[in-house]
Scaffold this active site. Structure first.
Site, PDB file in Angstrom:
ATOM      1  N   HIS A 157     -15.541   0.796   3.438  1.00  0.00           N
ATOM      2  CA  HIS A 157     -14.122   0.757   3.060  1.00  0.00           C
ATOM      3  C   HIS A 157     -13.300   1.827   3.786  1.00  0.00           C
ATOM      4  O   HIS A 157     -12.079   1.749   3.814  1.00  0.00           O
ATOM      5  CB  HIS A 157     -13.978   0.940   1.546  1.00  0.00           C
ATOM      6  CG  HIS A 157     -14.456  -0.246   0.766  1.00  0.00           C
ATOM      7  ND1 HIS A 157     -13.600  -1.167   0.210  1.00  0.00           N
ATOM      8  CD2 HIS A 157     -15.700  -0.701   0.492  1.00  0.00           C
ATOM      9  CE1 HIS A 157     -14.292  -2.112  -0.403  1.00  0.00           C
ATOM     10  NE2 HIS A 157     -15.582  -1.855  -0.249  1.00  0.00           N
ATOM     11  N   ASP A 365      -6.785   6.182   7.391  1.00  0.00           N
ATOM     12  CA  ASP A 365      -7.109   5.381   6.209  1.00  0.00           C
ATOM     13  C   ASP A 365      -7.860   4.149   6.661  1.00  0.00           C
ATOM     14  O   ASP A 365      -7.506   3.554   7.694  1.00  0.00           O
ATOM     15  CB  ASP A 365      -5.800   4.970   5.508  1.00  0.00           C
ATOM     16  CG  ASP A 365      -5.919   4.944   3.995  1.00  0.00           C
ATOM     17  OD1 ASP A 365      -7.014   4.632   3.494  1.00  0.00           O
ATOM     18  OD2 ASP A 365      -4.920   5.225   3.313  1.00  0.00           O
TER      19      ASP A 365
HETATM   20  C1  GDG Z   1     -10.424   3.034  -0.175  1.00  0.00           C
HETATM   21  C2  GDG Z   1      -9.986   3.328   1.278  1.00  0.00           C
HETATM   22  C3  GDG Z   1      -9.084   0.993   1.439  1.00  0.00           C
HETATM   23  C4  GDG Z   1      -2.893   4.652  -6.646  1.00  0.00           C
HETATM   24  N1  GDG Z   1      -2.244   5.490  -7.492  1.00  0.00           N
HETATM   25  C5  GDG Z   1      -2.152   4.855  -8.666  1.00  0.00           C
HETATM   26  C6  GDG Z   1      -2.753   3.609  -8.524  1.00  0.00           C
HETATM   27  N2  GDG Z   1      -3.203   3.512  -7.280  1.00  0.00           N
HETATM   28  C7  GDG Z   1      -3.880   2.313  -6.754  1.00  0.00           C
HETATM   29  C8  GDG Z   1      -3.061   1.627  -5.703  1.00  0.00           C
HETATM   30  C9  GDG Z   1      -4.137   0.879  -4.910  1.00  0.00           C
HETATM   31  C10 GDG Z   1      -5.331   1.796  -5.048  1.00  0.00           C
HETATM   32  O1  GDG Z   1      -5.099   2.682  -6.149  1.00  0.00           O
HETATM   33  C11 GDG Z   1      -5.530   2.681  -3.825  1.00  0.00           C
HETATM   34  O2  GDG Z   1      -6.041   1.919  -2.784  1.00  0.00           O
HETATM   35  P1  GDG Z   1      -5.978   2.402  -1.277  1.00  0.00           P
HETATM   36  O3  GDG Z   1      -6.416   1.301  -0.433  1.00  0.00           O
HETATM   37  O4  GDG Z   1      -4.589   2.820  -0.975  1.00  0.00           O
HETATM   38  O5  GDG Z   1      -6.866   3.717  -1.156  1.00  0.00           O
HETATM   39  P2  GDG Z   1      -8.342   4.303  -1.586  1.00  0.00           P
HETATM   40  O6  GDG Z   1      -8.440   4.524  -3.048  1.00  0.00           O
HETATM   41  O7  GDG Z   1      -8.489   5.527  -0.757  1.00  0.00           O
HETATM   42  O8  GDG Z   1      -9.414   3.194  -1.174  1.00  0.00           O
HETATM   43  C12 GDG Z   1      -8.777   2.477   1.654  1.00  0.00           C
HETATM   44  C13 GDG Z   1      -9.649   0.757   0.038  1.00  0.00           C
HETATM   45  O9  GDG Z   1     -10.773   1.614  -0.221  1.00  0.00           O
HETATM   46  C14 GDG Z   1     -10.110  -0.698  -0.137  1.00  0.00           C
HETATM   47  O10 GDG Z   1     -11.031  -1.060   0.835  1.00  0.00           O
HETATM   48  O11 GDG Z   1      -7.890   0.245   1.586  1.00  0.00           O
HETATM   49  O12 GDG Z   1      -8.446   2.679   3.018  1.00  0.00           O
HETATM   50  O13 GDG Z   1      -9.676   4.718   1.436  1.00  0.00           O
HETATM   51  O14 GDG Z   1      -4.419  -0.339  -5.498  1.00  0.00           O
HETATM   52  O15 GDG Z   1      -2.079   0.833  -6.310  1.00  0.00           O
HETATM   53  N3  GDG Z   1      -2.849   2.709  -9.513  1.00  0.00           N
HETATM   54  C15 GDG Z   1      -2.334   3.072 -10.695  1.00  0.00           C
HETATM   55  N4  GDG Z   1      -1.725   4.265 -10.921  1.00  0.00           N
HETATM   56  C16 GDG Z   1      -1.611   5.191  -9.929  1.00  0.00           C
HETATM   57  O16 GDG Z   1      -1.059   6.265 -10.159  1.00  0.00           O
HETATM   58  N5  GDG Z   1      -2.438   2.215 -11.721  1.00  0.00           N
END
Ligand code: GDG
Length: 459
Positions: A157, A365
């Protein structure tokens, strides 16, 4: 149909909406096949012996959830140590933040071996196995050593770093060699595939065969990009549900004479959050018409608080936000609203929809799902503009966003200004194209293409 077995560091009950899009997407395939999901329970026990633990099994509808606890030492070395203080920083190009403590690797191997040992007796002959993420790179090699002949796929990921960055990890060759115990290795972007291929060409004298197969270290693996998506229908439903709509209307009313900029991330140094605050400060400085108007809401949810680098980041951010508010704030206008708490998922789309600009500015990322969620939450007749770092995996797909370099503070400030001033017709055109791409490559597409490629990988 083969039974699907998913293995990831954490296991979520796919029936609970709080589990998020990934769990829902995997849950669908797990449900259909009466599958098994295996991983750490999230519990750390104070009394267990390293590498020893009990297996807990429970049913979530047709899906079996199998979890193990970790003793304190395993948790500290495997999870905090090797996974989050070596692999996470290095794979995000942050050699300066890596802690190459020699004791971590033993815990990482021990927990991967323990996972393999606990999983082996649960496997059925026709199972197809899908391993997730950097915590479990050597899992297939451990399973193979125990005689496992199943098809095993791996999805990373986070980014695959360039070879010379990878080479900073003392065990880099062992890690990369371990990937060749899988039948299929899925990465987020073409850039990641290029880094993988480059590494194995240099260090493993790889031969590139047909159909994305690579032969190195005496084994063959299929390596492909499968950019992960979001569940567009689910997020659209969430956007139109009452909690999100109330949030949207509330924000619109409160900021009726102001423009909102929004950032939502886990508080992580890979997300470029301080860089964003610096660019916002530059915006207020260079384009004074935004003073008393542009308001940046930054939700940085707590994450890995007990790893040092994260505490430092928190302190840096509090200082930066405080100084922007101190220098530019007015009695009735606070330029930055920084919230170091988790916001309820059902409210997230409402916040996105109320924002004129979405700021997704990671330094690196794997993909970044917030970028996709921001676009989906917009009103197509009056959409906000996505400002996206070129260093997010998502930038390979989301070309109609305003792509920025987060290290270039002045450049980012001018892109934010461009976003704030973008005419409606251009906003609509860009949004439409972004939506089409996000919808075409949603999380169901991702799951389906990965599993199809895994089915075919041994042919
Ligand atoms: C890894 C990889 C890859 C965030 N703050 C809150 C909240 N979130 C949710 C977002 C989104 C998720 O968390 C974060 O997803 P990301 O993709 O941005 O980042 P990572 O957690 O680092 O995930 C990344 C992912 O895996 C999938 O393969 O895209 O590159 O690093 O859904 O909305 N949700 C809530 N409150 C928050 O304050 N409810």
């Amino acid at each position: 149909m083969s039974r699907l077995v998913v293995i990831s560091n954490r296991v979520a009950d796919p029936r609970k909406p709080a589990a998020g899009g990934l769990a829902v997407a995997l849950g669908e395939a797990l449900n259909k096949t009466g599958g098994l999901w295996f991983g750490w329970s999230g519990t750390v026990t104070e009394d267990g012996a390293p590498g020893e633990t009990e297996l807990h099994m429970r049913q979530a509808g047709p899906v079996t959830l199998a979890t193990v606890d970790l003793c304190r030492e395993d948790h500290d070395t495997y999870y905090h140590g090797y996974s989050n203080s070596v692999l996470w920083p290095v794979f995000h190009y942050r050699l300066d933040l890596a802690d190459f403590d020699a004791s971590y690797i033993a815990g990482y191997r021990r927990v991967n071996q323990m996972f393999a040992r606990k999983l082996m007796p649960l496997l059925r002959d026709d199972d197809i196995i899908w391993v997730h993420d950097y915590h479990l790179i050597p899992l297939a090699a451990e399973l193979r050593a125990m005689g496992c002949k199943h098809r095993i796929g791996f999805f990373l990921h986070i980014p695959m770093p360039p070879p010379l960055i990878m080479a900073a990890i003392p065990q880099h060759e062992w890690l990369m060699r371990s990937l060749f115990a899988y039948d299929l290795v899925g990465l987020q972007s073409e850039a990641d595939v290029a880094h993988f291929t480059h590494y194995v060409r240099n260090e493993g004298s790889a031969e590139e065969l047909e159909n994305k197969r690579v032969r190195a270290f005496g084994a063959t693996v299929v390596v492909r990009a499968f950019p992960i998506g979001i569940d567009v229908d689910e997020f659209t439903r969430l956007t139109h549900a009452s909690d999100a709509m109330d949030t949207f209307l509330g924000m619109r009313a409160e900021y009726s004479r102001r423009r909102l900029l929004l950032g939502i991330d886990r508080l992580d140094y890979s997300k470029g959050i301080p860089h964003r605050v610096r660019a916002f400060r530059e915006l207020l400085d260079r384009y004074p018409e935004n003073r008393d108007s542009a308001t940046m809401i930054m939700i940085a949810s707590p994450s890995r608080d007990d790893v040092h680098a994260y505490a430092d980041l928190r302190q840096e951010l509090e200082g930066l936000c405080g100084s922007v508010n101190g220098d530019y704030g007015e009695l009735d206008w606070m330029p930055v609203r920084y919230i170091h708490r988790m916001v309820a998922r059902r409210r997230v789309p409402g916040l996105c929809r109320a924002a004129a600009v979405g700021l997704v500015t990671p330094l690196r990322d794997g993909m970044n799902l917030v970028a996709k969620e921001f676009v989906v939450a917009q009103d197509p007749d009056d959409p906000g503009v996505l400002v996206l770092s070129r260093f997010a995996g998502a930038a390979e797909q989301l070309k109609e966003a305003l792509l920025v370099n987060p290290y270039d503070t002045a450049g980012m400030a001018s892109s934010i200004q461009q976003a704030l001033q973008m005419p409606l017709a251009e906003r609509k055109a860009r949004h439409q194209q972004l939506m089409a791409r996000i919808r075409e490559h949603d999380v169901h597409w991702w799951r389906k293409t990965f599993l199809e490629a895994l089915e075919k990988s041994q042919e």
